[in-house]
Motif scaffolding. Structure first.
Motif, PDB file in Angstrom:
ATOM      1  N   THR A   1       0.080  15.612 -11.223  1.00 37.40           N
ATOM      2  CA  THR A   1       0.535  14.308 -10.764  1.00 37.40           C
ATOM      3  C   THR A   1       1.940  14.441 -10.191  1.00 37.40           C
ATOM      4  O   THR A   1       2.207  13.984  -9.089  1.00 37.40           O
TER       5      THR A   1
ATOM      6  N   VAL B   1       3.833  17.329  -1.753  1.00 38.23           N
ATOM      7  CA  VAL B   1       5.005  17.864  -2.455  1.00 38.23           C
ATOM      8  C   VAL B   1       4.674  19.220  -3.075  1.00 38.23           C
ATOM      9  O   VAL B   1       5.501  20.129  -3.096  1.00 38.23           O
ATOM     10  N   LYS B   2       3.416  19.366  -3.548  1.00 39.24           N
ATOM     11  CA  LYS B   2       2.974  20.609  -4.183  1.00 39.24           C
ATOM     12  C   LYS B   2       3.197  21.820  -3.271  1.00 39.24           C
ATOM     13  O   LYS B   2       3.555  22.906  -3.739  1.00 39.24           O
TER      14      LYS B   2
ATOM     15  N   ASN C   1       1.834   6.877   3.742  1.00 36.53           N
ATOM     16  CA  ASN C   1       2.531   7.548   2.627  1.00 36.53           C
ATOM     17  C   ASN C   1       2.770   9.030   2.916  1.00 36.53           C
ATOM     18  O   ASN C   1       2.792   9.851   2.006  1.00 36.53           O
TER      19      ASN C   1
ATOM     20  N   SER D   1       2.736   4.417  -1.869  1.00 29.73           N
ATOM     21  CA  SER D   1       2.662   5.260  -3.058  1.00 29.73           C
ATOM     22  C   SER D   1       4.072   5.617  -3.516  1.00 29.73           C
ATOM     23  O   SER D   1       5.048   5.364  -2.821  1.00 29.73           O
ATOM     24  N   PHE D   2       4.145   6.226  -4.701  1.00 28.56           N
ATOM     25  CA  PHE D   2       5.428   6.742  -5.161  1.00 28.56           C
ATOM     26  C   PHE D   2       5.867   7.904  -4.291  1.00 28.56           C
ATOM     27  O   PHE D   2       5.029   8.637  -3.749  1.00 28.56           O
ATOM     28  N   ASP D   3       7.184   8.098  -4.182  1.00 33.70           N
ATOM     29  CA  ASP D   3       7.731   9.290  -3.552  1.00 33.70           C
ATOM     30  C   ASP D   3       7.829  10.351  -4.660  1.00 33.70           C
ATOM     31  O   ASP D   3       8.756  10.333  -5.468  1.00 33.70           O
ATOM     32  N   ILE D   4       6.834  11.231  -4.703  1.00 37.87           N
ATOM     33  CA  ILE D   4       6.712  12.144  -5.844  1.00 37.87           C
ATOM     34  C   ILE D   4       7.908  13.100  -5.933  1.00 37.87           C
ATOM     35  O   ILE D   4       8.338  13.465  -7.036  1.00 37.87           O
TER      36      ILE D   4
ATOM     37  N   LEU E   1      -6.213  -1.326  -1.293  1.00 36.77           N
ATOM     38  CA  LEU E   1      -6.438  -1.116   0.141  1.00 36.77           C
ATOM     39  C   LEU E   1      -7.929  -1.058   0.441  1.00 36.77           C
ATOM     40  O   LEU E   1      -8.428  -1.717   1.365  1.00 36.77           O
TER      41      LEU E   1
ATOM     42  N   PHE F   1       0.833  -1.202   0.000  1.00 35.81           N
ATOM     43  CA  PHE F   1       0.000   0.000   0.000  1.00 35.81           C
ATOM     44  C   PHE F   1       0.868   1.252   0.000  1.00 35.81           C
ATOM     45  O   PHE F   1       0.520   2.260   0.616  1.00 35.81           O
TER      46      PHE F   1
ATOM     47  N   TRP G   1      -3.976   5.403   4.278  1.00 36.63           N
ATOM     48  CA  TRP G   1      -3.131   5.666   3.099  1.00 36.63           C
ATOM     49  C   TRP G   1      -2.267   6.910   3.326  1.00 36.63           C
ATOM     50  O   TRP G   1      -1.066   6.904   3.063  1.00 36.63           O
TER      51      TRP G   1
ATOM     52  N   LYS H   1       5.024  11.742   0.829  1.00 33.98           N
ATOM     53  CA  LYS H   1       5.423  11.234  -0.476  1.00 33.98           C
ATOM     54  C   LYS H   1       4.467  11.657  -1.580  1.00 33.98           C
ATOM     55  O   LYS H   1       4.812  11.577  -2.751  1.00 33.98           O
ATOM     56  N   GLN H   2       3.275  12.079  -1.238  1.00 35.66           N
ATOM     57  CA  GLN H   2       2.257  12.306  -2.261  1.00 35.66           C
ATOM     58  C   GLN H   2       2.352  13.700  -2.870  1.00 35.66           C
ATOM     59  O   GLN H   2       2.904  14.616  -2.287  1.00 35.66           O
ATOM     60  N   TRP H   3       1.744  13.799  -4.066  1.00 40.47           N
ATOM     61  CA  TRP H   3       1.799  15.049  -4.818  1.00 40.47           C
ATOM     62  C   TRP H   3       1.168  16.182  -4.018  1.00 40.47           C
ATOM     63  O   TRP H   3       1.672  17.306  -4.005  1.00 40.47           O
TER      64      TRP H   3
END
Lengths: 285, 70
Positions: A91, B65-66, B57, A57-60, A242, A55, B53, B60-62
């Motif tokens: 994204t 980061v934004k 995370n 996510s990518f490390d953006i 998930l 579960f 979630w 790490k999410q957009w």
């Protein structure tokens, strides 16, 4: 008697089911754990990618740095034909950033009269291909056309691990391995001799966010970016996994209760045949 | 043949019997309850999974980061 037969059939069916499941599981395990000893290649080591969890996510932030690496290093020879600038919007980039990236690129296009022109890119353009076609790409690179990188993360054994190992795995060739002019030795590449020389070096580029651009940092980031390109739906997919995993227990309760409810009638019936005097069944001889 | 009527006690207790008396006995109440239950379950499940979630995370999410981009 009948009940005993039914119980025996049920046990047999359960046994067959377990055996089939164990066999399938064993086959998958065996295939996964194959040694591939016949390949003339060093297998990549496993790395703890921050997106490799069920579960995760990518490390953006890393993906964004990876785009910088791709743009400044890889894009000189490798295309990414399936990625368009619009894919970056909301994204991994803001709309303004994506538009600026597109405007920096030179796109080969046709004008209203069908003449070939070059213009700055817009959001709907694909990332530009450095070569006109595959033959031109091969001619410019010693006969070996640099492959498109859009789906490379999913197209090679080892995936992210392989890309990282390959980008950081250049060594002097051991005695006995002949490396032609313009080629390089890399044990992670099948065969050991690769047409792409080492590309990533410490401080080879400079990151916008100030992260020290070591060789391994660049390799990690560009691996993350390439995985993002190959699987842009990765985060959505894992989030849905998930949600569905969380929902399964509730569905299971409803289904099991419903099944038991429906079967109550069948399971609680008992039939008895009583001979009536004068209407006995014919005797067996 | 003598049919013996089973002895059903008029005083029912427990969640199951309460649910039967007030919800599942009539289709109208059952429909209302299942509709409300579907909406509630959908809402809470989404909230809970999104929270999990965002926790695993974190950073790490957009959307996070934004905020770090000028």
């Amino acid at each position: 008697m009948q009940r005993a037969v039914a119980a025996g059939t049920k046990k047999f069916a359960i046994g067959v089911g377990i055996a089939a499941a164990a066999g399938a599981g064993g086959l998958v395990y065996a295939l996964e754990k194959s040694v591939y000893a016949s390949d003339h290649v060093v297998h990549p080591y496993h790395l703890p990618w921050s997106h490799s969890g069920k579960f995760s996510s990518f490390d953006i932030a890393s993906v964004r740095r990876g785009y910088e690496v791709y743009k400044q290093v890889c894009a000189a020879c490798h295309s990414m034909k399936f990625i368009h600038y619009r894919h970056f919007v909301d994204t991994i980039m803001t709309e303004e950033e994506a538009k600026a990236e597109a405007a920096e690129a030179t796109i080969n296009a046709l004008d209203d009269r069908g003449q070939t022109i070059q213009r700055p890119g817009i959001l709907t353009d694909a990332l530009p291909n450095p070569y006109a076609n595959k033959k031109a790409a091969a001619a410019a690179n010693n006969g070996a056309a640099p492959p498109d990188l859009s789906l490379m993360s999913l197209a090679r054994h080892g995936g992210d691990d392989y890309i990282f190992a390959l980008l950081t795995g250049y060594f002097d060739a051991p005695a006995g391995v002949k490396v032609d002019e313009g080629k390089a030795y890399n044990p992670y590449f099948p065969g050991g001799v690769i047409s792409m020389p080492q590309q990533l070096f410490d401080e080879g580029i400079e990151y916008k966010d100030g992260t020290p651009a070591t060789q391994s940092q660049q390799a990690k980031d560009v691996s993350a970016f390439m995985h993002w390109c190959a699987e842009p739906f990765h985060d959505t997919r894992k989030k849905w996994a998930l949600k569905i995993a969380a929902f399964i227990p509730f569905v299971a309760v409803v289904l099991i209760y419903g099944k038991r409810h429906i079967w109550t009638f069948t399971k609680s019936q008992k039939f008895a045949w009583k001979p009536v005097k004068g209407r006995e069944p014919p005797k067996q001889h | 043949m003598i049919l013996v009527k089973p002895d059903i006690k008029p005083t029912m207790s427990g969640i199951g019997s309460l649910a039967y008396r007030f919800v599942t006995r009539r289709f109208s109440t059952l429909l209302i309850a299942s509709t409300a239950g579907a909406f509630t379950l959908n809402y809470t499940l989404n909230k809970a999974t999104d929270l999990y979630w965002d926790t695993v995370n974190k950073g790490k999410q957009w959307k996070e980061v934004k905020l770090t981009i000028q």
